[in-house]
Design a protein around this motif. Structure first.
Motif, PDB file in Angstrom:
ATOM      1  N   THR A   3     -54.575 115.489 -58.647  1.00 16.83           N
ATOM      2  CA  THR A   3     -54.396 114.078 -58.362  1.00 16.83           C
ATOM      3  C   THR A   3     -53.577 113.308 -59.654  1.00 16.83           C
ATOM      4  OG1 THR A   3     -56.724 113.751 -60.232  1.00 16.83           O
ATOM      5  CG2 THR A   3     -56.917 113.933 -57.672  1.00 16.83           C
ATOM      6  N   THR A   4     -52.637 112.498 -58.916  1.00 12.65           N
ATOM      7  CA  THR A   4     -51.990 112.161 -59.648  1.00 12.65           C
ATOM      8  C   THR A   4     -52.248 110.900 -60.823  1.00 12.65           C
ATOM      9  OG1 THR A   4     -51.580 109.939 -57.804  1.00 12.65           O
ATOM     10  CG2 THR A   4     -50.478 111.922 -57.340  1.00 12.65           C
ATOM     11  N   LEU A   5     -51.349 110.549 -61.972  1.00 14.46           N
ATOM     12  CA  LEU A   5     -51.532 109.761 -63.256  1.00 14.46           C
ATOM     13  C   LEU A   5     -51.561 108.504 -63.142  1.00 14.46           C
ATOM     14  CD1 LEU A   5     -53.554 109.485 -65.960  1.00 14.46           C
ATOM     15  CD2 LEU A   5     -51.014 110.764 -66.928  1.00 14.46           C
ATOM     16  N   LEU A   6     -51.418 106.948 -62.904  1.00 16.43           N
ATOM     17  CA  LEU A   6     -51.504 106.119 -63.446  1.00 16.43           C
ATOM     18  C   LEU A   6     -51.607 105.198 -64.656  1.00 16.43           C
ATOM     19  CD1 LEU A   6     -50.136 104.200 -61.145  1.00 16.43           C
ATOM     20  CD2 LEU A   6     -52.675 102.484 -61.044  1.00 16.43           C
ATOM     21  N   ARG A   7     -50.148 104.820 -64.978  1.00 15.88           N
ATOM     22  CA  ARG A   7     -50.995 103.831 -65.932  1.00 15.88           C
ATOM     23  C   ARG A   7     -50.731 102.908 -65.724  1.00 15.88           C
ATOM     24  NH1 ARG A   7     -50.203 107.926 -71.252  1.00 15.88           N
ATOM     25  NH2 ARG A   7     -49.690 109.530 -70.979  1.00 15.88           N
ATOM     26  N   PHE A   8     -51.595 101.782 -66.357  1.00 18.48           N
ATOM     27  CA  PHE A   8     -51.395 100.324 -65.869  1.00 18.48           C
ATOM     28  C   PHE A   8     -52.054  99.581 -67.463  1.00 18.48           C
ATOM     29  CE2 PHE A   8     -55.171 100.727 -64.598  1.00 18.48           C
ATOM     30  CZ  PHE A   8     -56.467  99.961 -64.310  1.00 18.48           C
ATOM     31  N   ALA A   9     -52.018  98.252 -67.539  1.00 16.97           N
ATOM     32  CA  ALA A   9     -52.328  97.334 -68.186  1.00 16.97           C
ATOM     33  C   ALA A   9     -52.819  95.914 -67.568  1.00 16.97           C
ATOM     34  CB  ALA A   9     -51.149  97.075 -69.086  1.00 16.97           C
ATOM     35  N   THR A  10     -54.052  95.634 -68.631  1.00 19.07           N
ATOM     36  CA  THR A  10     -54.456  94.173 -67.916  1.00 19.07           C
ATOM     37  C   THR A  10     -53.451  92.840 -68.598  1.00 19.07           C
ATOM     38  OG1 THR A  10     -56.157  94.523 -68.931  1.00 19.07           O
ATOM     39  CG2 THR A  10     -56.043  95.745 -66.686  1.00 19.07           C
ATOM     40  N   ALA A  11     -53.483  92.006 -67.819  1.00 20.25           N
ATOM     41  CA  ALA A  11     -53.415  90.570 -68.744  1.00 20.25           C
ATOM     42  C   ALA A  11     -53.765  89.371 -68.594  1.00 20.25           C
ATOM     43  CB  ALA A  11     -51.429  90.268 -69.067  1.00 20.25           C
ATOM     44  N   GLY A  12     -54.343  88.336 -69.310  1.00 24.57           N
ATOM     45  CA  GLY A  12     -54.564  87.169 -68.598  1.00 24.57           C
ATOM     46  C   GLY A  12     -54.812  86.270 -69.406  1.00 24.57           C
ATOM     47  N   ALA A 212     -47.027 106.257 -57.973  1.00 26.27           N
ATOM     48  CA  ALA A 212     -46.965 106.685 -59.869  1.00 26.27           C
ATOM     49  C   ALA A 212     -45.876 107.665 -60.032  1.00 26.27           C
ATOM     50  CB  ALA A 212     -48.388 106.818 -59.966  1.00 26.27           C
ATOM     51  N   GLY A 213     -45.212 107.128 -60.903  1.00 26.61           N
ATOM     52  CA  GLY A 213     -44.265 108.257 -61.893  1.00 26.61           C
ATOM     53  C   GLY A 213     -43.095 108.179 -60.841  1.00 26.61           C
ATOM     54  N   ALA A 214     -42.050 108.611 -61.954  1.00 23.78           N
ATOM     55  CA  ALA A 214     -40.810 108.559 -61.435  1.00 23.78           C
ATOM     56  C   ALA A 214     -40.075 109.987 -60.819  1.00 23.78           C
ATOM     57  CB  ALA A 214     -39.939 107.700 -62.448  1.00 23.78           C
ATOM     58  N   ASP A 215     -39.018 109.704 -59.809  1.00 21.79           N
ATOM     59  CA  ASP A 215     -38.420 111.439 -59.697  1.00 21.79           C
ATOM     60  C   ASP A 215     -37.720 111.640 -60.767  1.00 21.79           C
ATOM     61  OD1 ASP A 215     -37.704 113.256 -58.696  1.00 21.79           O
ATOM     62  OD2 ASP A 215     -36.941 112.675 -56.881  1.00 21.79           O
ATOM     63  N   PRO A 216     -38.082 112.388 -61.972  1.00 19.28           N
ATOM     64  CA  PRO A 216     -37.089 113.179 -62.925  1.00 19.28           C
ATOM     65  C   PRO A 216     -36.012 113.265 -62.212  1.00 19.28           C
ATOM     66  CG  PRO A 216     -38.614 115.239 -62.640  1.00 19.28           C
ATOM     67  CD  PRO A 216     -39.164 113.456 -61.840  1.00 19.28           C
ATOM     68  N   ALA A 217     -35.729 113.963 -61.537  1.00 21.16           N
ATOM     69  CA  ALA A 217     -34.270 114.719 -60.472  1.00 21.16           C
ATOM     70  C   ALA A 217     -33.777 113.284 -60.234  1.00 21.16           C
ATOM     71  CB  ALA A 217     -34.481 115.070 -59.480  1.00 21.16           C
ATOM     72  N   ARG A 218     -34.372 112.061 -60.360  1.00 19.98           N
ATOM     73  CA  ARG A 218     -33.327 110.879 -60.118  1.00 19.98           C
ATOM     74  C   ARG A 218     -32.370 110.413 -61.317  1.00 19.98           C
ATOM     75  NH1 ARG A 218     -36.116 106.785 -55.962  1.00 19.98           N
ATOM     76  NH2 ARG A 218     -33.539 106.198 -56.150  1.00 19.98           N
ATOM     77  N   ALA A 219     -32.970 110.585 -62.514  1.00 19.87           N
ATOM     78  CA  ALA A 219     -32.119 110.321 -63.899  1.00 19.87           C
ATOM     79  C   ALA A 219     -31.443 111.190 -64.118  1.00 19.87           C
ATOM     80  CB  ALA A 219     -33.792 109.948 -64.684  1.00 19.87           C
ATOM     81  N   ALA A 220     -31.003 111.299 -65.757  1.00 20.23           N
ATOM     82  CA  ALA A 220     -29.980 111.567 -66.027  1.00 20.23           C
ATOM     83  C   ALA A 220     -30.262 112.713 -67.184  1.00 20.23           C
ATOM     84  CB  ALA A 220     -28.425 111.052 -66.620  1.00 20.23           C
TER      85      ALA A 220
END
Length: 411
Positions: A3-12, A212-220
């Protein structure tokens, strides 16, 4: 199944029901410990409704329970068969906006609550501005307490339209609005039978399916050097890859020296590997004996950032003592720390569009503003829009080591 991991924050804002919503998520996903469940059930029986005691799951500090507000960032881990989650439950009180910055800084999604009876408040605008500043990829607006508004579609639609317009002005391009009742569980983990006019996802469904998560291959490639390891007559440079992909045989440049070499070996968790990617921790060996030390940055030779002693950053001031024009600070960027002086300050007086006031010359606690820094040594920075790691920095008090502000490099 992996399974993938999602980091999220709550605010209000205070009393918008954020702790109750988080508690509802934990309760409905069956991730509550047995003793916690017993305490909630006992409190529910005393208060006549299970939802009334759900905030007990997240209000960990004694002061939080006594005052009925969230003070510190509370991190919670839970999982479903489809995904794993790390949740940062952040405070809603304006006094603790700096804690919201901490919690949202590593988040891929911000879940922002609004009380349907109150609508968009000044604190809602402040939290939206922080999400925009930190370039959080996904923003979810949970319009809460729909049960107290008769589950009105018009009430929900008005708030969703107003927030979407605000988000557009702030540069937030992806907003999903969901009508919920954290108290009764409507549209939190299960679809609401009381709002058949709503055909979108529940909060949990969206959390499980959002990319979730960015593709590392697309970054320098960016590798801040944390340690220099000497073993067996050779040296290796250890750190966590902040962006991109590192390959054996690749030509890299070490900054700020500007000297280049070829990657002769990569070690990941004690095992030799031909390739590694963000955010893996690695030890890298080079084919040339370069002078590399902690604070240096290893980058792709064909995609190196420019070195600069002038940083134009947008910051959120975190310290009780205001940041003043001409003040000396330390700038921590990755693993490198350099001295700097504040040459210009422009607080953002209007949070609807982050327009700044050039006439002011101080930045108070919890305020957002643009700051120009002159550093004593060059830094290799990226615009924050391109990298949330190498485009971020901290301003530190040189006398006592306290963190004064968190900043992002303007593109």
């Amino acid at each position: 199944m992996e399974t993938t991991l999602l980091r999220f924050a709550t605010a209000g804002s205070v009393d918008d029901g954020k702790s109750t919503l988080v508690g509802r998520l934990l309760y409905d996903t069956k991730t509550v410990l047995a003793d916690q469940l017993e305490a909630i059930e006992a409190a529910s029986r005393r208060q006549g409704h299970e939802g009334a005691a759900l905030a007990l799951l997240t209000d960990g500090l004694r002061a939080e329970r006594e005052q009925g507000i969230t003070i510190d960032v509370a991190y919670r881990y839970f999982a479903t068969p489809r995904r794993r989650f790390i949740l940062a439950d952040t405070p809603g009180h304006v006094q603790y906006t700096r804690n919201m910055v901490t919690g949202a800084s590593g988040a891929e999604l911000v879940l922002l609550l609004v009380d349907v009876r109150k609508g968009i408040s000044a604190q809602t605008r402040r939290h939206a501005a922080v999400a925009a500043l930190l370039r959080v990829p996904h923003v979810v607006l949970a319009v809460n307490k729909m049960d107290l508004a008769g589950f009105s579609e018009d009430a929900f639609a008005g708030i969703a339209e107003e927030f979407t317009a605000l988000a557009t002005r702030l540069g937030i391009h992806e907003v999903t609005a969901i009508p919920v009742s954290a108290l009764t569980g409507d549209n939190v983990a299960t679809p609401s039978p009381n709002m058949d006019w709503y055909g979108g996802p529940t909060v949990l469904e969206l959390l499980e399916t959002v990319p979730a998560g960015a593709d590392p291959a697309r970054a320098a490639l960016r590798l801040p050097v944390q340690y220099v390891i000497r073993a067996g007559g050779r040296r290796a440079y250890a750190g966590q890859i902040a962006g991109g992909v590192l390959r054996a045989g690749e030509r890299v440049t070490v900054l700020p020296s500007g000297r280049s070499a070829t990657v002769s070996g990569i070690d990941v968790l004690g095992t030799s590997a031909p390739v590694a990617w963000a955010p893996q921790s690695v030890a890298v060996a080079l084919d040339a004996d370069l002078d590399v030390s902690r604070g240096d940055l290893i980058v792709a030779a064909n995609a190196a950032p420019e070195l600069t002693c002038e940083l134009d950053v947008t910051v959120c001031h975190l310290h009780d003592r205001a940041l003043a024009l001409g003040e000396r600070v330390l700038v921590k960027h990755g693993t490198r720390t350099v001295q700097a002086v504040v040459e210009d300050i422009s607080p953002c007086a209007w949070l609807d569009d982050l327009t700044c006031d050039p006439a002011a010359d101080v930045l108070a606690v919890n305020e957002i503003g643009e700051v120009l820094l002159r550093t004593a040594a060059p830094l290799a920075v990226d615009p924050y829009a391109e990298s949330r790691t190498t485009g971020a920095c901290l301003l530190i008090d040189p006398d006592d080591g306290s963190t004064r502000a968190a900043g992002v490099v303007r593109g």
